[in-house]
Every structure is written in C-alpha cells, then in structure tokens.
Design a protein around this motif. Structure first.
Motif, PDB file in Angstrom:
ATOM      1  N   UNK A 138       0.835  -1.205   0.000  1.00 39.04           N
ATOM      2  CA  UNK A 138       0.000   0.000   0.000  1.00 39.04           C
ATOM      3  C   UNK A 138       0.871   1.257   0.000  1.00 39.04           C
ATOM      4  N   UNK A 139       1.973   1.228   0.747  1.00 36.61           N
ATOM      5  CA  UNK A 139       2.873   2.379   0.770  1.00 36.61           C
ATOM      6  C   UNK A 139       3.486   2.607  -0.605  1.00 36.61           C
ATOM      7  N   UNK A 140       3.889   1.522  -1.287  1.00 34.84           N
ATOM      8  CA  UNK A 140       4.445   1.667  -2.629  1.00 34.84           C
ATOM      9  C   UNK A 140       3.396   2.186  -3.605  1.00 34.84           C
ATOM     10  N   UNK A 141       2.145   1.738  -3.404  1.00 30.87           N
ATOM     11  CA  UNK A 141       1.074   2.230  -4.278  1.00 30.87           C
ATOM     12  C   UNK A 141       0.877   3.732  -4.084  1.00 30.87           C
ATOM     13  N   UNK A 142       0.912   4.212  -2.848  1.00 33.09           N
ATOM     14  CA  UNK A 142       0.706   5.633  -2.590  1.00 33.09           C
ATOM     15  C   UNK A 142       1.860   6.489  -3.091  1.00 33.09           C
ATOM     16  N   UNK A 143       3.042   5.914  -3.184  1.00 28.33           N
ATOM     17  CA  UNK A 143       4.176   6.690  -3.693  1.00 28.33           C
ATOM     18  C   UNK A 143       4.035   6.997  -5.180  1.00 28.33           C
ATOM     19  N   UNK A 144       3.223   6.213  -5.865  1.00 28.88           N
ATOM     20  CA  UNK A 144       2.924   6.500  -7.270  1.00 28.88           C
ATOM     21  C   UNK A 144       1.765   7.498  -7.294  1.00 28.88           C
ATOM     22  N   UNK A 145       2.108   8.779  -7.277  1.00 25.01           N
ATOM     23  CA  UNK A 145       1.083   9.824  -7.136  1.00 25.01           C
ATOM     24  C   UNK A 145       0.051   9.760  -8.258  1.00 25.01           C
ATOM     25  N   UNK A 194      -7.505   6.808 -16.558  1.00 23.58           N
ATOM     26  CA  UNK A 194      -7.475   6.607 -15.113  1.00 23.58           C
ATOM     27  C   UNK A 194      -7.240   5.136 -14.765  1.00 23.58           C
ATOM     28  N   UNK A 195      -7.918   4.242 -15.479  1.00 26.33           N
ATOM     29  CA  UNK A 195      -7.750   2.810 -15.216  1.00 26.33           C
ATOM     30  C   UNK A 195      -6.333   2.343 -15.553  1.00 26.33           C
ATOM     31  N   UNK A 196      -5.758   2.856 -16.616  1.00 25.19           N
ATOM     32  CA  UNK A 196      -4.389   2.496 -16.978  1.00 25.19           C
ATOM     33  C   UNK A 196      -3.414   2.966 -15.902  1.00 25.19           C
ATOM     34  N   UNK A 197      -3.587   4.190 -15.424  1.00 24.49           N
ATOM     35  CA  UNK A 197      -2.704   4.716 -14.376  1.00 24.49           C
ATOM     36  C   UNK A 197      -2.832   3.897 -13.096  1.00 24.49           C
ATOM     37  N   UNK A 198      -4.068   3.507 -12.756  1.00 25.81           N
ATOM     38  CA  UNK A 198      -4.273   2.667 -11.572  1.00 25.81           C
ATOM     39  C   UNK A 198      -3.599   1.317 -11.760  1.00 25.81           C
ATOM     40  N   UNK A 199      -3.736   0.738 -12.956  1.00 25.15           N
ATOM     41  CA  UNK A 199      -3.116  -0.558 -13.223  1.00 25.15           C
ATOM     42  C   UNK A 199      -1.609  -0.513 -13.130  1.00 25.15           C
ATOM     43  N   UNK A 200      -1.007   0.558 -13.627  1.00 25.86           N
ATOM     44  CA  UNK A 200       0.449   0.683 -13.537  1.00 25.86           C
ATOM     45  C   UNK A 200       0.895   0.797 -12.085  1.00 25.86           C
ATOM     46  N   UNK A 201       0.145   1.544 -11.272  1.00 27.80           N
ATOM     47  CA  UNK A 201       0.501   1.684  -9.858  1.00 27.80           C
ATOM     48  C   UNK A 201       0.345   0.361  -9.115  1.00 27.80           C
ATOM     49  N   UNK A 202      -0.719  -0.386  -9.418  1.00 23.64           N
ATOM     50  CA  UNK A 202      -0.911  -1.696  -8.782  1.00 23.64           C
ATOM     51  C   UNK A 202       0.199  -2.658  -9.189  1.00 23.64           C
ATOM     52  N   UNK A 203       0.561  -2.646 -10.441  1.00 18.45           N
ATOM     53  CA  UNK A 203       1.636  -3.519 -10.920  1.00 18.45           C
ATOM     54  C   UNK A 203       2.952  -3.223 -10.207  1.00 18.45           C
ATOM     55  N   UNK A 204       3.286  -1.953 -10.050  1.00 14.50           N
ATOM     56  CA  UNK A 204       4.510  -1.597  -9.354  1.00 14.50           C
ATOM     57  C   UNK A 204       4.450  -1.944  -7.876  1.00 14.50           C
ATOM     58  N   UNK A 205       3.271  -1.764  -7.256  1.00 18.53           N
ATOM     59  CA  UNK A 205       3.145  -2.034  -5.829  1.00 18.53           C
ATOM     60  C   UNK A 205       3.271  -3.518  -5.524  1.00 18.53           C
ATOM     61  N   UNK A 206       2.781  -4.378  -6.431  1.00 18.86           N
ATOM     62  CA  UNK A 206       2.790  -5.822  -6.197  1.00 18.86           C
ATOM     63  C   UNK A 206       4.018  -6.516  -6.793  1.00 18.86           C
ATOM     64  N   UNK A 207       4.904  -5.744  -7.401  1.00 21.92           N
ATOM     65  CA  UNK A 207       6.095  -6.319  -8.008  1.00 21.92           C
ATOM     66  C   UNK A 207       6.995  -6.930  -6.934  1.00 21.92           C
ATOM     67  N   UNK A 208       7.202  -8.250  -6.941  1.00 26.79           N
ATOM     68  CA  UNK A 208       8.023  -8.876  -5.891  1.00 26.79           C
ATOM     69  C   UNK A 208       9.462  -8.414  -5.901  1.00 26.79           C
ATOM     70  N   UNK A 209       9.973  -7.922  -7.018  1.00 26.09           N
ATOM     71  CA  UNK A 209      11.352  -7.458  -7.068  1.00 26.09           C
ATOM     72  C   UNK A 209      11.560  -6.189  -6.253  1.00 26.09           C
ATOM     73  N   UNK A 210      10.452  -5.503  -5.911  1.00 22.85           N
ATOM     74  CA  UNK A 210      10.573  -4.294  -5.120  1.00 22.85           C
ATOM     75  C   UNK A 210      10.302  -4.559  -3.637  1.00 22.85           C
TER      76      UNK A 210
END
Length: 338
Positions: A10-17, A322-338
């Motif tokens: 969730x913190x990583x998701x919020x960092x993607x403004x 908006x949906x694309x931006x949300x999807x990109x943020x979710x993808x980055x937040x759930x990325x196990x490499x991060x």
C-alpha cells in the motif's frame, strides 16, 4: 515492529502519485454515477404537497395522489401539475440535471441534435435527449458491466489456471488443448450472428463475453502455480496428509494470485472498451439504452454536431486513462522485485 507485506504494498502504491490520485478520481466519478437517479432525472428528488412529503425518484406516484385527474404516473414537468403543487403552498426539489437518459426535450431552440444551452449543458443527441444525462448513465452501465465481466473472468480463469498448474500432466495438457480451440472461436462473429435473432441486453452480453474473456488470465495463474507447487511448505503440507484441495486453495493460490491481480485494471479497461465497441457497431445494448458507444455512433452520423463525438471521446479517454494509471501503480506495488 516492521511493516507487513500488505502495508509495504500500500505504501508503494501511494508513492505512485499518478496512480493514487487516479484511483480517488475514478472512485469519486463511479460513486457519482451510482447516484445517477438523484443527479440526472426528469422527476424531483423531493415533493412537498398538502402537508406530505413525496419521493418520486424512489417511488411512482399517480397524478390523482397529488390532487390531479389522471390515474397515470404524474408528469412533474407538466405546467398543470407544477401550478397545482405551487398553488397549494408546496414545492419541489429537482436534481441538478432535470433530464433522465431517456427524456426527450420537446422545447429545443433548434432541431435535434441541439447545441449546448443553459438547460442542456452539453446539448442533445439526434433524438432530443440530454447528453449529460446519457453520459452519467452510460458511464455507470459501462463500469458495472466491466466490473461484472472482470469478476467472472478472474474467478473462472484463476480456478482453471490453478487446476492446470497444480495437477499438471494430462490435466494440464487437456486444458491447454481446450483453451487453444476455445480461444480460436471468432467472438465478434458469434455476437453478430446471435444478435440477428436474439435482442441483446446487459445480461446476455455479459454471459457471451464471459465465455471467452477468462482465457487471458489462465496462463498467468498456471505459471505461478507451477512455480509455487515445488516450494518446501507445499511438500511439507502434503507429507503431513493435508488434502489436495486445501493445499491448492489455502496455501498455493493465495501466494500465486498476486500476479493475476495486476491484470485487473487492464481487464476492466478491456471489458469497457468491448462494450463500447459493440454499442458503436449496433450489436450491444438495446436501442435507447444509455451507452457511450451509441453516443460515439451518433457523433459519427452527425458531423454537424461535434459536441456529441467530442464529449463521448473525452469521457472514454479520461476513464480509460485513469484505469491504466491505476493498473500501472498496482503492478509496481505488487512487483516482488521491489
């Protein structure tokens, strides 16, 4: 105490403004669309008449119940009824937009499609219906259709992919051959053929699209389950005699579903686009339904009324972005490499 995995995500998701604010904007728009009846309607929200309160948006009242003469549903735009309520000391609270998606404005200054005015903020379509009202209702039905189709697709695709990946062997081989054949069927042609003798509606379209849309997520879940089933905790659970369904759905699937979750906004995007395309081609929702695709088609057929096509295009562009931006943020937040 350190952060849990969910808190870190969730913190990583919020960092993607961009994704974070897109989520809030989309949620606000969706909630407003859910309240479409109290935002755009040809009936008042509240009527006070002869000491009683009436709620026409939520309940149908006849004209007789309001002191009129006819047993039919009251027409609150009728000057007779307006004067009847006003003369008794009553009043009416109207929605911001005094038109529903199917209301025809017979008092247009020009022939339909009419340009934007103080009464019709974005003009009317070629049948005299308010564009703002049709946009609000069309936005709602598009998102609800997309959410329903995405939920069905994810559920069916996840179960199919999990069974393939966990059991492997002939189960995996058989499923793969079925998916290859099923994915080769021309979905659009089937819809066109069926639409020739069955009138499409919301549930009919949802059922047909759900038959094919689940295939895209199977491969992702299958790959994750194939990788996870070799983990030590799975071998330990099997050695302790834990049943196979419990191992699959309680231990393996929760750890494998993360990859599938990143596809949800993109699947929702695709479902909305599919419905819009079908409505644009005339094989979607029944005629008269609030539809963004039908509004685009009207813009194409009425080039002298540019507000039709431009308005529908802008709404679709903003919603899908908006949906694309949300999807990109979710993808980055759930990325196990991060």
């Amino acid at each position: 105490m350190g952060e849990s995995l969910r808190q870190q995500q969730w913190r990583r998701f919020k960092t993607n403004a961009r994704g974070f604010w897109s989520l809030w904007i989309f949620l606000v728009l969706f909630v407003l669309a859910l309240l479409a009846e109290v935002i755009a309607n040809d009936k008042p929200i509240l009527v006070y008449h002869q000491g009683q309160f009436y709620f026409p948006v939520f309940k149908m009242y006849t004209e007789v119940e309001l002191g009129g003469q006819f047993e039919t549903e009251a027409d609150y735009r009728d000057p007779y009824l307006i004067n009847l309520i006003r003369d008794s000391g009553g009043w009416m609270v109207w929605p911001p937009v005094r038109f529903s998606y199917r209301t025809v404005n017979y008092d247009l200054p020009t022939a339909a499609p009419s340009p934007p005015t103080g009464e019709n903020w974005l003009g009317t379509d070629d049948q005299g219906r308010d564009v703002v009202a049709r946009l609000i209702y069309g936005f709602r039905i598009s998102v609800l259709f997309g959410l329903a189709l995405t939920a069905i697709s994810v559920t069916v695709g996840t179960i199919a992919g999990a069974l393939q990946g966990y059991f492997g062997g002939w189960t995996d081989l058989l499923f793969q051959r079925v998916i290859e054949i099923w994915s080769g069927l021309p979905t659009l042609f089937l819809l066109i053929i069926l639409a020739s003798f069955v009138e499409p509606n919301f549930w009919w379209l949802l059922g047909i699209m759900a038959l094919f849309s689940w295939i895209g997520i199977v491969g992702v879940v299958r790959a994750e389950v194939l990788k996870t089933r070799k983990q030590d905790y799975v071998k330990a659970a099997r050695a302790l005699g834990v049943r196979e369904p419990v191992i699959l759905f309680r231990h393996i699937l929760p750890n494998s579903i993360v990859a599938a979750l990143t596809f949800l906004p993109f699947m929702l995007n695709g479902a909305i686009t599919t419905l819009t395309s079908l409505d644009f081609l005339g094989f979607g929702l029944p005629p008269g339904s609030a539809s963004l695709g039908e509004l685009l088609a009207q813009g194409k057929n009425n080039l002298q009324a540019p507000w039709l096509g431009m308005t529908a295009f802008m709404v679709l562009a903003v919603m899908l972005s908006l949906l694309i931006f949300i999807g990109e943020a979710v993808r980055d937040a759930l990325n196990p490499k991060k």
